[in-house]
Design a protein around this motif. Structure first.
Motif, PDB file in Angstrom:
ATOM      1  N   MET A   1       0.487  -1.772  -2.798  1.00 42.04           N
ATOM      2  CA  MET A   1      -0.685  -0.971  -2.461  1.00 42.04           C
ATOM      3  C   MET A   1      -1.446  -0.638  -3.735  1.00 42.04           C
ATOM      4  SD  MET A   1      -2.643   0.494  -0.350  1.00 42.04           S
ATOM      5  CE  MET A   1      -1.666   0.095   1.106  1.00 42.04           C
ATOM      6  N   ASP A   2      -2.653  -1.139  -3.867  1.00 43.42           N
ATOM      7  CA  ASP A   2      -3.494  -0.861  -5.024  1.00 43.42           C
ATOM      8  C   ASP A   2      -4.503   0.221  -4.644  1.00 43.42           C
ATOM      9  OD1 ASP A   2      -5.147  -0.781  -7.182  1.00 43.42           O
ATOM     10  OD2 ASP A   2      -5.455  -2.949  -7.336  1.00 43.42           O
ATOM     11  N   TYR A   3      -4.278   1.436  -5.142  1.00 42.64           N
ATOM     12  CA  TYR A   3      -5.174   2.545  -4.785  1.00 42.64           C
ATOM     13  C   TYR A   3      -6.567   2.372  -5.375  1.00 42.64           C
ATOM     14  CZ  TYR A   3      -1.531   5.361  -2.547  1.00 42.64           C
ATOM     15  OH  TYR A   3      -0.567   5.847  -1.694  1.00 42.64           O
ATOM     16  N   PHE A   4      -6.709   1.513  -6.396  1.00 45.62           N
ATOM     17  CA  PHE A   4      -8.043   1.250  -6.941  1.00 45.62           C
ATOM     18  C   PHE A   4      -8.908   0.454  -5.963  1.00 45.62           C
ATOM     19  CE2 PHE A   4      -5.992   1.486 -11.357  1.00 45.62           C
ATOM     20  CZ  PHE A   4      -6.402   2.793 -11.541  1.00 45.62           C
ATOM     21  N   LYS A   5      -8.267  -0.215  -5.008  1.00 45.27           N
ATOM     22  CA  LYS A   5      -9.016  -1.052  -4.053  1.00 45.27           C
ATOM     23  C   LYS A   5      -9.038  -0.456  -2.648  1.00 45.27           C
ATOM     24  CE  LYS A   5      -8.052  -5.302  -6.585  1.00 45.27           C
ATOM     25  NZ  LYS A   5      -7.250  -6.540  -6.634  1.00 45.27           N
ATOM     26  N   ASN A   6      -8.604   0.794  -2.534  1.00 47.25           N
ATOM     27  CA  ASN A   6      -8.552   1.456  -1.225  1.00 47.25           C
ATOM     28  C   ASN A   6      -9.208   2.823  -1.287  1.00 47.25           C
ATOM     29  OD1 ASN A   6      -6.727  -0.011   0.933  1.00 47.25           O
ATOM     30  ND2 ASN A   6      -5.808  -0.414  -1.074  1.00 47.25           N
ATOM     31  N   ASP A   7      -9.514   3.362  -0.115  1.00 47.41           N
ATOM     32  CA  ASP A   7      -9.909   4.765  -0.016  1.00 47.41           C
ATOM     33  C   ASP A   7      -9.156   5.366   1.167  1.00 47.41           C
ATOM     34  OD1 ASP A   7     -11.208   3.801   2.248  1.00 47.41           O
ATOM     35  OD2 ASP A   7     -13.226   4.055   1.433  1.00 47.41           O
ATOM     36  N   LEU A   8      -9.381   6.639   1.450  1.00 40.81           N
ATOM     37  CA  LEU A   8      -8.636   7.291   2.528  1.00 40.81           C
ATOM     38  C   LEU A   8      -8.911   6.640   3.878  1.00 40.81           C
ATOM     39  CD1 LEU A   8      -8.992  11.068   1.529  1.00 40.81           C
ATOM     40  CD2 LEU A   8      -7.032   9.564   1.166  1.00 40.81           C
ATOM     41  N   SER A   9     -10.142   6.193   4.093  1.00 44.74           N
ATOM     42  CA  SER A   9     -10.501   5.564   5.375  1.00 44.74           C
ATOM     43  C   SER A   9      -9.783   4.228   5.552  1.00 44.74           C
ATOM     44  CB  SER A   9     -12.012   5.356   5.470  1.00 44.74           C
ATOM     45  OG  SER A   9     -12.678   6.602   5.424  1.00 44.74           O
ATOM     46  N   SER A  10      -9.688   3.430   4.482  1.00 40.68           N
ATOM     47  CA  SER A  10      -9.011   2.129   4.601  1.00 40.68           C
ATOM     48  C   SER A  10      -7.506   2.303   4.790  1.00 40.68           C
ATOM     49  CB  SER A  10      -9.309   1.236   3.391  1.00 40.68           C
ATOM     50  OG  SER A  10      -8.734   1.773   2.213  1.00 40.68           O
ATOM     51  N   LEU A  11      -6.924   3.325   4.159  1.00 43.16           N
ATOM     52  CA  LEU A  11      -5.501   3.608   4.384  1.00 43.16           C
ATOM     53  C   LEU A  11      -5.272   4.043   5.829  1.00 43.16           C
ATOM     54  CD1 LEU A  11      -4.102   5.529   1.265  1.00 43.16           C
ATOM     55  CD2 LEU A  11      -4.096   3.091   1.735  1.00 43.16           C
ATOM     56  N   HIS A  12      -6.173   4.886   6.338  1.00 39.78           N
ATOM     57  CA  HIS A  12      -6.069   5.333   7.738  1.00 39.78           C
ATOM     58  C   HIS A  12      -6.142   4.133   8.685  1.00 39.78           C
ATOM     59  CE1 HIS A  12      -6.609   7.567  11.421  1.00 39.78           C
ATOM     60  NE2 HIS A  12      -7.831   7.063  11.590  1.00 39.78           N
ATOM     61  N   ALA A  13      -7.065   3.220   8.416  1.00 34.62           N
ATOM     62  CA  ALA A  13      -7.213   2.025   9.257  1.00 34.62           C
ATOM     63  C   ALA A  13      -5.950   1.170   9.204  1.00 34.62           C
ATOM     64  CB  ALA A  13      -8.433   1.219   8.816  1.00 34.62           C
ATOM     65  N   GLY A  14      -5.379   1.025   8.000  1.00 29.52           N
ATOM     66  CA  GLY A  14      -4.156   0.235   7.848  1.00 29.52           C
ATOM     67  C   GLY A  14      -2.975   0.833   8.588  1.00 29.52           C
ATOM     68  N   LEU A  15      -2.853   2.155   8.535  1.00 32.41           N
ATOM     69  CA  LEU A  15      -1.779   2.836   9.263  1.00 32.41           C
ATOM     70  C   LEU A  15      -1.990   2.747  10.769  1.00 32.41           C
ATOM     71  CD1 LEU A  15      -1.535   5.971   6.949  1.00 32.41           C
ATOM     72  CD2 LEU A  15       0.346   4.381   7.376  1.00 32.41           C
ATOM     73  N   LEU A  16      -3.247   2.875  11.178  1.00 35.05           N
ATOM     74  CA  LEU A  16      -3.587   2.809  12.603  1.00 35.05           C
ATOM     75  C   LEU A  16      -3.289   1.420  13.182  1.00 35.05           C
ATOM     76  CD1 LEU A  16      -4.806   5.004  14.446  1.00 35.05           C
ATOM     77  CD2 LEU A  16      -7.061   3.999  14.030  1.00 35.05           C
ATOM     78  N   ASN A  17      -3.602   0.382  12.388  1.00 34.46           N
ATOM     79  CA  ASN A  17      -3.379  -1.006  12.829  1.00 34.46           C
ATOM     80  C   ASN A  17      -1.945  -1.472  12.618  1.00 34.46           C
ATOM     81  OD1 ASN A  17      -6.098  -1.143  13.417  1.00 34.46           O
ATOM     82  ND2 ASN A  17      -6.648  -2.016  11.411  1.00 34.46           N
ATOM     83  N   LYS A  18      -1.120  -0.563  12.040  1.00 39.49           N
ATOM     84  CA  LYS A  18       0.277  -0.884  11.736  1.00 39.49           C
ATOM     85  C   LYS A  18       0.414  -2.047  10.743  1.00 39.49           C
ATOM     86  CE  LYS A  18       2.547   1.160  15.741  1.00 39.49           C
ATOM     87  NZ  LYS A  18       1.515   2.110  16.083  1.00 39.49           N
ATOM     88  N   ASP A  19      -0.557  -2.148   9.814  1.00 37.96           N
ATOM     89  CA  ASP A  19      -0.442  -3.115   8.713  1.00 37.96           C
ATOM     90  C   ASP A  19       0.694  -2.683   7.786  1.00 37.96           C
ATOM     91  OD1 ASP A  19      -2.683  -4.376   9.734  1.00 37.96           O
ATOM     92  OD2 ASP A  19      -4.073  -3.321   8.407  1.00 37.96           O
ATOM     93  N   PHE A  20       0.929  -1.390   7.735  1.00 40.53           N
ATOM     94  CA  PHE A  20       2.043  -0.817   6.983  1.00 40.53           C
ATOM     95  C   PHE A  20       2.355   0.535   7.613  1.00 40.53           C
ATOM     96  CE2 PHE A  20      -2.001  -0.344   4.742  1.00 40.53           C
ATOM     97  CZ  PHE A  20      -2.174   1.030   4.736  1.00 40.53           C
ATOM     98  N   SER A  21       3.548   1.038   7.366  1.00 41.73           N
ATOM     99  CA  SER A  21       3.946   2.338   7.926  1.00 41.73           C
ATOM    100  C   SER A  21       3.738   3.437   6.883  1.00 41.73           C
ATOM    101  CB  SER A  21       5.416   2.300   8.347  1.00 41.73           C
ATOM    102  OG  SER A  21       6.239   2.176   7.188  1.00 41.73           O
ATOM    103  N   ALA A  22       3.781   4.678   7.335  1.00 45.27           N
ATOM    104  CA  ALA A  22       3.689   5.812   6.412  1.00 45.27           C
ATOM    105  C   ALA A  22       4.860   5.804   5.439  1.00 45.27           C
ATOM    106  CB  ALA A  22       3.645   7.123   7.195  1.00 45.27           C
ATOM    107  N   GLN A  23       6.039   5.389   5.929  1.00 40.23           N
ATOM    108  CA  GLN A  23       7.215   5.311   5.052  1.00 40.23           C
ATOM    109  C   GLN A  23       7.022   4.266   3.964  1.00 40.23           C
ATOM    110  OE1 GLN A  23      11.217   5.594   7.292  1.00 40.23           O
ATOM    111  NE2 GLN A  23       9.727   5.210   8.904  1.00 40.23           N
TER     112      GLN A  23
END
Length: 487
Positions: A1-23
């Motif tokens: 996970m590169d935080y330089f290439k993400n924002d809170l909205s993209s992380l939310h979308a990834g978690l929502l789509n189950k691209d990755f889990s919160a764990q």
């Protein structure tokens, strides 16, 4: 996970789509912290076991589209109390303090299902502008590790700027969110006094302190403030007015907005490279359709002496609770009660904290109260009136956040007056209880330059709109540091 290439909205979308889990996200965040923080030294305490357990609960319950921040890691400045997790205020006197309750802002983050990954370094009791006053470590600037990260929220600023996190909470008493945000090239917001609860924040200056978010982008910052703001029955200074969705009006359209630039904030003492960056920012706003004109805040020049009298007086009152009796550090081999007080405080507090306690106690004493504290309170009223006069005709004020880019570690720590003057552009905002934002406005010699936007009380929506429009027009926020290398 590169935080330089993400924002809170993209992380939310990834978690929502189950691209990755919160764990998975939380575990990877700890890997990044362990890899990068060796050079930056922004964390005081990691919360790994509890964070992974909290992330597992989020995964089990599931995340909905409304849970904009659920499962996303966040860092917390170590003067915000966290139940069961060591909270030191970067002081020896609270070296083993484990609070039995959460600050209100922590309860709000838990309600938003964010994951607290740990506590971040600061100047002891938030007293300082470089994070060199911490009893535990000196945090480094994300862009150049020979430079200070600013303070007192240097830990949160450097952690976000170095890509260890996307969001952190800081506190701002005289510029302690905005100045380190400027030095590290991120977005830092000090909300209106009363917008966010101070309950559970270790007190420094009670009429000045305010919790605020530190993020890489304006939209992320607005999301965070929406989550932590609101009335709190535990804090009678909090406002009962409704908290809007601060992201709702981020459309980039600021046509017709009127912006004032105080001539006093562009005057002598502001470095040429900083002044030039602000002049370029003014041109950007004019291209976006805003009207930008020079204004005056004549009493702002008294901000630093007024602040250090009022803040130190409030600190001397707030810090008398650390007596070696009830909790915190207690000196060994004491002979009597006076010995407990004197030695516990002498050994437990650092030099800067002692300096401010002495200054505050002197200002409040019977022989000097009228000459110092009372006069400072009167001038504070004049500073408030200055801002009110400008806001009768303007929507926002624009200024540099700091007079220069980040200075070197060790350069100013032995000169308190020079160190205090670093806050000359941020202090008036706290004295007037206004919202202020610092966001990246350029670079000089590889170091970020911060621009400050100041709004009327409870004018955060306007401030975020203007900040977002500038951010989208310039892209300075997309620049990233090379940790351990030349920028």
């Amino acid at each position: 996970m590169d935080y330089f290439k993400n924002d809170l909205s993209s992380l939310h979308a990834g978690l929502l789509n189950k691209d990755f889990s919160a764990q998975e996200l939380t575990a990877e965040t700890f890997e990044q912290i362990k890899a990068r923080d060796q050079k930056i030294e922004s964390f005081l305490t990691l919360n790994e076991q509890q964070a992974l357990a909290a992330a597992k609960k989020v995964d089990e319950k599931g995340i909905t589209d409304a849970d904009k921040l659920a499962g996303i890691p966040v860092g917390i400045k170590d003067n915000i109390v966290t139940k069961g997790l060591k909270t030191t205020a970067a002081s020896k006197i609270l070296g083993n303090f484990k609070p039995i309750y959460d600050a209100t802002v922590m309860e709000k983050l838990h309600a938003a299902k964010m994951i607290n990954v740990g506590k971040l370094n600061l100047d002891e009791f938030a007293m300082g502008g470089s994070t060199e006053n911490s009893a535990y470590k000196i945090t480094k600037n994300a862009w150049n590790q020979t430079k200070v990260p600013g303070g007192s929220s240097g830990g949160p600023a450097a952690a976000v700027a170095s890509g260890q996190l996307l969001a952190a909470l800081g506190t701002d008493t005289g510029g302690s969110i905005r100045q380190p945000a400027a030095f590290n090239g991120i977005v830092g917001v000090k909300p209106t006094y009363g917008r966010v609860s101070r309950y559970g924040v270790i007190a420094f200056g009670s009429s000045l302190d305010q919790v605020g978010p530190m993020t890489r982008s304006v939209k992320d910052n607005a999301l965070m403030l929406s989550a932590i703001a609101g009335h709190d029955k535990h804090d009678f200074t909090t406002s009962e007015r409704e908290v809007p969705d601060f992201t709702a009006k981020l459309d980039g359209d600021i046509k017709g907005m009127r912006i004032g630039v105080p001539k006093e904030f562009m005057d002598q003492g502001v470095a040429d490279d900083v002044r030039e960056a602000i002049k370029n920012a003014i041109k950007t706003y004019e291209k976006l359709g805003a009207t930008v004109e020079e204004v005056s805040l004549p009493y702002s020049k008294y901000g630093v002496p007024v602040y250090y009298i009022i803040a130190s007086s409030e600190a001397s009152s707030n810090l008398q609770r650390y007596d070696g009796i009830r909790y915190g550090f207690r000196a060994d081999d004491v002979k009597n009660l006076e010995d407990v007080y004197v030695r516990s405080r002498s050994e437990g507090f650092g030099d800067e904290v002692k300096r401010r306690i002495m200054l505050g106690t002197f200002s409040l004493s019977a022989g000097t109260y009228d000459a110092y504290f009372k006069k400072a309170a009167q001038v504070r009223t004049l500073i408030c009136q200055d801002f009110s006069n400008v806001f009768e005709n303007y929507d926002l004020i624009l200024a540099p956040t700091t007079t220069s880019t980040a200075f070197g570690i060790g350069e100013e720590i032995n000169d308190p007056v020079t160190m205090y003057m670093n806050d000359i552009l941020t202090i008036p905002v706290n004295l007037a209880g206004l919202p202020g934002m610092s966001l990246p406005a350029g670079f000089s010699n590889g170091l970020p330059i911060g621009m400050q936007l100041i709004a009327p009380q409870f004018g955060e929506e306007t401030m975020y709109r203007a900040g977002y429009a500038f951010e989208q027009a310039t892209d300075f926020y997309k620049e990233v540091p090379t940790i351990g290398g030349e920028n």
